[in-house]
Design a protein around this motif. Sequence first.
Motif, mmCIF file in Angstrom:
data_model
loop_
_atom_site.group_PDB
_atom_site.id
_atom_site.type_symbol
_atom_site.label_atom_id
_atom_site.label_comp_id
_atom_site.label_asym_id
_atom_site.label_seq_id
_atom_site.Cartn_x
_atom_site.Cartn_y
_atom_site.Cartn_z
ATOM 1 N N ILE A 11 0.924 -1.284 0.056
ATOM 2 C CA ILE A 11 0.016 0.187 -0.084
ATOM 3 C C ILE A 11 0.965 1.244 -0.058
ATOM 4 C CG2 ILE A 11 -2.130 -1.119 1.232
ATOM 5 C CD1 ILE A 11 -0.294 1.305 3.244
ATOM 6 N N THR A 27 -7.070 -3.269 -6.121
ATOM 7 C CA THR A 27 -6.823 -1.909 -6.581
ATOM 8 C C THR A 27 -7.582 -1.017 -5.461
ATOM 9 O OG1 THR A 27 -8.937 -2.099 -8.001
ATOM 10 C CG2 THR A 27 -7.090 -2.829 -8.826
ATOM 11 N N THR A 28 -7.020 0.298 -5.955
ATOM 12 C CA THR A 28 -7.650 1.255 -5.131
ATOM 13 C C THR A 28 -9.252 1.497 -5.195
ATOM 14 O OG1 THR A 28 -5.657 2.693 -5.489
ATOM 15 C CG2 THR A 28 -7.471 3.833 -4.514
ATOM 16 N N SER A 72 -9.179 11.853 -3.041
ATOM 17 C CA SER A 72 -9.243 10.560 -3.479
ATOM 18 C C SER A 72 -10.831 9.765 -3.536
ATOM 19 C CB SER A 72 -8.437 9.516 -2.938
ATOM 20 O OG SER A 72 -8.627 9.427 -1.358
ATOM 21 N N SER A 100 -2.816 7.181 -3.411
ATOM 22 C CA SER A 100 -4.027 7.089 -3.335
ATOM 23 C C SER A 100 -4.395 6.227 -2.213
ATOM 24 C CB SER A 100 -5.093 7.010 -4.317
ATOM 25 O OG SER A 100 -4.843 8.267 -5.391
ATOM 26 N N LEU A 101 -3.999 5.294 -2.150
ATOM 27 C CA LEU A 101 -4.402 3.974 -1.329
ATOM 28 C C LEU A 101 -3.678 4.495 0.186
ATOM 29 C CD1 LEU A 101 -6.202 1.640 -1.004
ATOM 30 C CD2 LEU A 101 -4.206 0.132 -1.850
ATOM 31 N N ASN A 140 1.316 3.042 -3.305
ATOM 32 C CA ASN A 140 0.275 3.524 -4.070
ATOM 33 C C ASN A 140 -0.238 4.766 -3.246
ATOM 34 O OD1 ASN A 140 -2.674 3.914 -4.530
ATOM 35 N ND2 ASN A 140 -2.800 2.041 -5.345
#
Length: 492
Positions: A347, A386-387, A471, A352-353, A350
């Motif tokens: 994570i 995925t996000t 996000s 955004s995540l 990523n």
Amino acid sequence: SDNSPSPAPGEFGGSDNSPSPAPGVSISSCHGSHVSVPVLSNTSVQGDVNISYSCSGVDSSASMVTPKPDTDPKSVILAYKESILPAYQTVQEYNSLLDEHVLLQDRYTQLLMVQKHRPQRERVEEISSRGDALHQVLTTRERKDYQSISVKQFFSRMDTTGDVPRAVVLQGHPGMGKSFAAQKIMHDWVLGTLFAGTFDVAFHLECKELNLCRQEKSLIELLSLESSFQPAMKEVLTKSPQKVLFLVDGFDELRFSLEVPRLSLPSDAFTRAPVEATLSALLRGHILSKSSLLVTSRSTASDRLNTLLKQPQRFTEILGFSEEGVQEYFQRFFKDEKLNSWAYDSIRSNESLFAACFIPIICWIVCTVLREHFEEGREDQMELTTTTSIFVHFVSTLLEHHCRGLSQPVPTLLRSLGQLAERGILEQQVLFEKKQVEEMVSDPESVPFLCKSLWKKTLGKKTMFSFMHLSFQEFFTALSYATADEEECRSR
């Protein structure tokens, strides 16, 4: 029977002219005879009650002593702590099966809290930052200038006035961990590691349970104490109210109004009244004015609390986890060091995540999904986490557990949120005026995906709404396209 011996002085017999009972009461019979036990009305018997009998060659006696309730407050409070501790040692997660619990210490992670109302530009900065930039912003908020605060400091003297607050509000957006924090506070008070010497007794009132009360109740009845605790607890409330803390969890969940006329409020903690009147009297300080309050609520209700709670007040806000908090949560969730390292690295790459994981409920969802993939041997198939998939989990969880009495159907609500989010993306806007939001979303204060903020203006206050983070706004924008028909998508 006819051959029964006459009652001796001080004993009960069958005659109406029997002597008055002595402090020690004995009832006896021989084999073949009977004793009728009289009914005592408006009579106080002091001392032990002894019953002896002899029958069929068996001779035995028993002393039946009516136990006196323990009235020593210290021993009763200790017994009270022991009785409620099991309820706070474990937590039930959203996906827990029946009788499936997790130890509180395996989940609870320190939250970042502040007691300063942040300017509008700073809130915009928090919503828009990602990854390392967001980490830097939140680290800045932990500095002394931003008045970072811990739970242990809630009832310390305030810098501005020097007063000790009688009411503390712990506010935060849905999924930020308010109720989790309330459970941790009760747990630590019971163990003596929090507020020791400050509060002798702490009571936990859950607003979602108060909604179920239909009959008139006094405050002492709302506490649902065991009968053996009540005499001593009444004494504490009467003689030492300054040593009592009431933790009112989920104020925004109340389904009744607390705008009760002062003349309708109960005069003490033992007088029955409608639940809204009893709770209102407690919050206002109309009863037990010297006791302390800790109220958790969504930020949408903070302006109501400001006018309802007794003074002096302290307002605090949960911002979520810091980066160190996210790391700590992963370590607590994944006991295996290799698994923890793989999950966190997944994570962290990523943006955004990773930004979403600063919100505790998202952090839990991410960890849950990653653990499931690992247990099924799919840790190399990261496209399944995925996000978008994580955000779908998030929306589903909030719709199931954090939505109460929505005024519009869920599909309609999601479309409305998508339209609002898209409008903000196109206009590069993350803060929306109340009127602008109400054009698309009915009753926005009940929607868990929107956050309400009050901003000071030159001559008043202004209400604004936002999504939790940019996000989330992007996700709802994408959702609005995904749920539109093909022709509408082409036109847009």
